[in-house]
Design an enzyme around this catalytic site. Structure first.
Site, mmCIF file in Angstrom:
data_model
loop_
_atom_site.group_PDB
_atom_site.id
_atom_site.type_symbol
_atom_site.label_atom_id
_atom_site.label_comp_id
_atom_site.label_asym_id
_atom_site.label_seq_id
_atom_site.Cartn_x
_atom_site.Cartn_y
_atom_site.Cartn_z
ATOM 1 N N GLY A 115 0.838 -1.197 0.000
ATOM 2 C CA GLY A 115 0.000 0.000 0.000
ATOM 3 C C GLY A 115 0.864 1.233 0.000
ATOM 4 C CG ASP A 134 -5.282 9.523 9.310
ATOM 5 O OD1 ASP A 134 -6.391 9.854 8.812
ATOM 6 O OD2 ASP A 134 -4.265 9.349 8.615
HETATM 7 P P1 ADP Z 1 0.551 6.580 5.383
HETATM 8 O O1 ADP Z 1 0.990 7.236 6.641
HETATM 9 O O2 ADP Z 1 1.361 7.041 4.228
HETATM 10 O O3 ADP Z 1 -0.934 6.632 5.146
HETATM 11 P P2 ADP Z 1 0.204 3.820 6.248
HETATM 12 O O4 ADP Z 1 0.924 3.387 7.466
HETATM 13 O O5 ADP Z 1 -1.246 4.085 6.374
HETATM 14 O O6 ADP Z 1 0.968 5.052 5.572
HETATM 15 O O7 ADP Z 1 0.421 2.724 5.105
HETATM 16 C C1 ADP Z 1 -0.116 2.924 3.798
HETATM 17 C C2 ADP Z 1 -0.862 1.675 3.387
HETATM 18 O O8 ADP Z 1 0.043 0.557 3.360
HETATM 19 C C3 ADP Z 1 -1.970 1.231 4.344
HETATM 20 O O9 ADP Z 1 -3.174 1.900 4.061
HETATM 21 C C4 ADP Z 1 -2.052 -0.262 4.050
HETATM 22 O O10 ADP Z 1 -2.770 -0.503 2.858
HETATM 23 C C5 ADP Z 1 -0.585 -0.631 3.794
HETATM 24 N N1 ADP Z 1 0.050 -1.111 5.049
HETATM 25 C C6 ADP Z 1 0.548 -0.344 6.036
HETATM 26 N N2 ADP Z 1 1.044 -1.071 7.045
HETATM 27 C C7 ADP Z 1 0.866 -2.372 6.689
HETATM 28 C C8 ADP Z 1 1.145 -3.644 7.332
HETATM 29 N N3 ADP Z 1 1.727 -3.686 8.533
HETATM 30 N N4 ADP Z 1 0.794 -4.773 6.690
HETATM 31 C C9 ADP Z 1 0.199 -4.716 5.462
HETATM 32 N N5 ADP Z 1 -0.096 -3.562 4.822
HETATM 33 C C10 ADP Z 1 0.227 -2.397 5.415
HETATM 34 MG MG MG Z 2 -2.526 5.680 6.119
#
Ligand code: ADP
Ligand code: MG
Length: 326
Positions: free
Chosen positions: A37, A155
């Site tokens: 993601g 968030d």
């Molecule tokens: P941002 O701060 O840029 O929004 P996130 O931590 O929300 O970053 O991560 C972006 C996306 O990546 C999430 O919406 C999810 O789809 C994927 N993702 C994040 N962490 C994980 C994880 N631990 N396992 C699987 N997918 C993840």
């Molecule tokens: Mg996010």
């Protein structure tokens, strides 16, 4: 150093306990498959720890964003993950690496992806009310833990709530603590703004934020999980904001067909304009909806979609009823 000196302004905590490694991430992990993601400033990729064969998720965070040094924001995110280590519904942080331009968080992999995907699904993959009850309990367990520790997530939305497994439906993991703050240390909220559809009225009005701000988002989240519709989403941002500040919500029979009335009552206890009158995470965990017996098997989305949708048939037999833990 006094505690206050460890705090940067605005509720961010930047003292961390995890060792920041400077040896190359790729020496210890192999990147595999597609991206898991991405968000505004981060890319998340699946990787395998070479020593153990364990699958993980690596979140690559740029230290400079729009020409500004954001290292402190990343340390704050790490600090919050550390403080929630004891809760099973908050994603686990394994390791941290730093390069010239990036900080890499090695996280537990939530292989089932975002609950967002099942919120918008209008078929077999859509949640049943019993699914939502089980998942809402887990989300609330995680959020109650954060709130007891004076942390607000700020968030909470379907993109930041992941599943350990999509089929069969697994457990939830709360991710993305990029906007999280220490409650007792927040001085200024102006530049903290989550995603329009999920933000509480007090954020739009620059009023003080509190743990109640997360509870509003949980109300929106529950609405979306049950109905597949975003309650405040307008054609344009301004319309969304107006809908939020007027708490303009559709609770019609049509939208909530096939959904129990305690579920609607639960959402109504959260989408309350005055943050002081909103249900807390503890209130929610005690709400009758989450403590009722399993409902007759129902796919809320199927009832609200077009008549072309297939009626529930053999699926009920082939799919085990979700257990509702006490
Ligand atoms: P941002 O701060 O840029 O929004 P996130 O931590 O929300 O970053 O991560 C972006 C996306 O990546 C999430 O919406 C999810 O789809 C994927 N993702 C994040 N962490 C994980 C994880 N631990 N396992 C699987 N997918 C993840
Ligand atoms: Mg996010």
């Amino acid at each position: 150093m006094p505690d206050s000196a460890k705090m940067s302004k605005n509720g961010m905590l930047t003292t961390i306990h995890t060792r920041i490694r400077s040896d190359p991430f790729t020496a210890n992990y192999e990147l595999v498959g597609r991206e898991l993601g991405r968000g505004k400033f981060a890319v998340v990729k699946k990787c395998i720890e070479k020593a153990t064969g364990k699958p993980c998720a690596a979140k690559f965070l740029r230290k400079r964003r729009k020409g500004e040094d954001c290292r402190m924001d990343i340390l704050n995110e790490i600090s919050v993950l550390e403080s929630a280590k004891a809760n099973p519904y908050v994603v686990a942080l394994h390791e941290v690496y730093e390069t010239n331009n990036e900080i890499i968080l090695v996280l537990e992999c939530a292989a089932g992806g975002e609950i967002f995907n099942q919120c918008v699904a209008d078929n077999d993959d859509a949640f049943t009310e019993n699914d939502v009850i089980r998942l809402a309990k887990q989300i609330l367990n995680g959020v109650a833990f954060l709130h007891r520790n004076n942390v607000v997530h700020l968030d909470l939305k379907p993109q930041n709530i992941l599943l350990t497994c999509a089929r069969p439906l697994g457990d939830i993991r709360i991710v993305d603590f990029g906007l999280s703050r220490r409650m007792d240390k927040i001085t200024e909220v102006r530049e903290i703004l989550g995603t329009p559809e999920y933000v509480a009225p007090e954020i739009l009005n620059y009023e003080p934020i509190s743990t109640a701000t997360d509870m509003w988002s949980i109300g929106v989240l529950t609405y979306v999980m049950l109905t597949g519709e975003s309650p405040f989403l307008g054609e344009v941002k301004q319309e969304t904001f107006l809908n939020i500040s007027q708490v303009n919500v559709d609770y019609s029979q049509d939208t909530f067909e096939g959904i129990s009335s305690p579920a609607v009552d639960f959402i109504k206890s959260l989408l309350v304009k005055n943050p002081r009158k909103r249900a807390t995470a503890e209130d929610c965990l005690n709400h009758p909806w989450l403590n009722s017996l399993p409902h007759p098997h129902s796919h809320p989305h199927l009832h609200t979609r077009s008549s072309l949708d297939e009626p529930e048939t053999s699926q009920s037999e082939s799919e085990p009823e979700s257990p509702v833990p006490s």
